[in-house]
Design an enzyme around this catalytic site. Structure first.
Site, mmCIF file in Angstrom:
data_model
loop_
_atom_site.group_PDB
_atom_site.id
_atom_site.type_symbol
_atom_site.label_atom_id
_atom_site.label_comp_id
_atom_site.label_asym_id
_atom_site.label_seq_id
_atom_site.Cartn_x
_atom_site.Cartn_y
_atom_site.Cartn_z
ATOM 1 N N GLY A 275 39.771 36.173 27.160
ATOM 2 C CA GLY A 275 38.895 35.513 28.128
ATOM 3 C C GLY A 275 39.671 34.502 28.948
ATOM 4 C CE LYS B 81 41.362 26.887 28.688
ATOM 5 N NZ LYS B 81 40.046 26.487 29.264
ATOM 6 C CG HIS C 162 32.310 26.632 23.903
ATOM 7 N ND1 HIS C 162 32.445 25.398 24.517
ATOM 8 C CD2 HIS C 162 32.589 27.551 24.877
ATOM 9 C CE1 HIS C 162 32.769 25.575 25.796
ATOM 10 N NE2 HIS C 162 32.871 26.861 26.029
#
Length: 335
Positions: A177, A241, A245
C-alpha cells in the site's frame, strides 16, 4: 512537543470558543490561500495585497482579511507598509497543504458521526455516499491530495524511523500500500545495495509510476499493482505504513496471512503505525483513532492487539521501537 489535554480548554466558555473557532477558521484560511496559490507566491518573495490579488486572481478585500488572520496568528508577517512576507511557519503550512485538504474532507465526513453511531456504515459513507477508497477511485483530485498527505506523513515518520530504528540486512523490501513511493524511495536511499517493490492497487500504482520514474533510484524499483487481500510479491522485508489501521481485525488477519504466504524464510514484517497507550493519553494515537472511526472501518491499536493479530496470522512480535510523538515501528517474524 508535549500534548495538551483538550479538557484544559473546557475550563470556561472563552477558552473553549478559542479552541473550536480557531481550529475551524485556520483550516479554512490555510486551505483557501494554499489552493489559490497565494502562499506559493508569498514564498517567492514579499508582496502587498494588490499584487497578490492580481497574480492569483482573487478579490483584494477578502484576501486582505484572510492574510490579516494568518498575520495575527504569526503564520505570515506584515510590514508597516502593508507588505506581506513568508516565514518558516509559512513553509510548514505550505508543505502540509495536502494534509489540510484531507483534514477538511475528514471534517465534512465527521459531521455524520452521530448518524454512524446510530446505524450502519462509517461517517464517510454517510456524508459522501460510498466508502472512502471507492470515493477516491471516482474522485482523482481527492485521491491525489490523499496521496500527497500520505507522502507528508512519510516525511514526518522517516526522521524517526532512520534515527531510531534500523532494519536488519535485507535484499528486497515491498512497501505494501505504498502510494506514491515516498517511503520506499527513502528506505532505498538509506540502505544502498537493496531493491524495492512498490505495491498498491492497480490504479494507484499506475499513477505512482511517473513519480518513481523521476527518482534517481528508479532502476532499483519495481511498481506492481494488485490487491493485498489476494497476492503480494515475494521479499525478505515488508513495510506497512498506516495500512493495518485502515481495516478491522478480520481484514488485518487476511492481509497479514497473504503476506505470510509470500515472505521468504528469515524475512521480516515491519508495521509502522500508532500504538495506543494502555492508559488513555492525549497524544496523536488517541486522536487518530477517532479519525479512523470517521474515515473507515479501521482503528489504532494497543501493542497487545498487534501481538494478537500477528499470532493469528503466523507471526510473532520480535521487536518494537516506540515513538511517543507519532508512528512507532513494530517488527514481526514468521513462525
Amino acid at each position: 512537543m508535549d500534548a495538551r489535554a483538550l479538557g484544559q480548554y473546557f475550563e470556561n466558555p472563552d477558552t473553549l470558543f478559542q479552541l473550536v473557532n480557531n481550529t475551524a477558521v485556520c483550516m479554512v484560511a490555510c486551505n483557501a490561500l494554499n489552493r489559490t496559490g497565494v502562499i506559493s507566491r508569498l514564498l517567492e518573495g514579499p508582496a502587498d495585497t494588490a499584487v497578490l490579488a492580481a497574480s492569483c486572481q482573487v478579490p483584494a478585500d477578502r484576501l486582505a482579511r484572510l492574510l490579516d488572520y494568518l498575520t495575527a496568528h504569526e503564520i505570515i508577517e506584515k510590514a508597516a507598509d502593508g507588505t506581506y512576507s513568508a516565514n518558516a511557519r509559512t513553509q510548514v503550512m505550505h508543505d502540509a497543504r495536502d494534509y489540510l485538504v484531507s483534514t477538511e474532507l475528514g471534517a465534512k465526513a465527521g459531521s455524520k458521526m452521530h448518524e454512524s453511531l446510530k446505524g450502519d456504515g462509517t461517517p464517510f459513507e454517510h456524508f459522501f455516499g460510498q466508502p472512502v477508497f471507492e470515493y477516491f477511485s471516482s474522485n482523482p483530485d481527492a485521491a491525489a491530495s490523499f496521496g500527497g498527505f500520505m507522502g507528508w506523513m512519510t516525511r514526518r515518520v522517516q526522521r524517526f524511523l532512520f534515527a531510531e530504528h534500523r532494519f536488519e540486512p535485507f535484499s528486497t523490501v515491498v512497501d505494501i500500500g505504498g502510494s506514491m513511493g515516498d517511503l520506499l524511495l527513502a528506505i532505498l536511499e538509506e540502505y544502498p545495495g537493496t531493491n524495492g517493490i512498490l505495491f498498491d492497487l492497480p490504479a494507484t500504482a499506475e499513477i505512482a509510476r511517473a513519480q518513481v520514474a523521476e527518482s534517481p533510484l528508479a532502476d532499483r524499483v519495481e511498481v506492481v499493482g494488485g490487491s493485498f487481500f489476494e497476492e503480494v510479491p515475494t521479499a525478505d522485508l515488508y513495510t506497512l505504513k498506516q495500512i493495518l489501521h485502515d481495516w478491522n481485525d478480520e481484514e488485518c488477519r487476511h492481509i497479514l496471512s497473504t503476506i505470510r504466504k509470500a515472505i521468504v524464510p528469515g524475512g521480516r514484517l515491519a508495521v509502522i503505525d500508532h500504538i495506543v497507550s494502555d492508559v488513555p493519553t492525549p497524544n496523536e494515537a488517541q486522536s487518530t483513532d477517532i479519525a479512523m472511526m470517521i474515515w473507515d472501518t479501521g482503528r489504532e491499536r494497543r501493542l497487545a492487539e498487534f501481538e494478537a493479530l500477528f499470532a493469528a496470522s503466523g507471526y510473532r512480535l520480535d521487536r518494537m521501537t516506540r515513538n511517543p510523538a507519532g508512528h512507532s515501528v513494530i517488527e514481526a517474524v514468521p513462525v
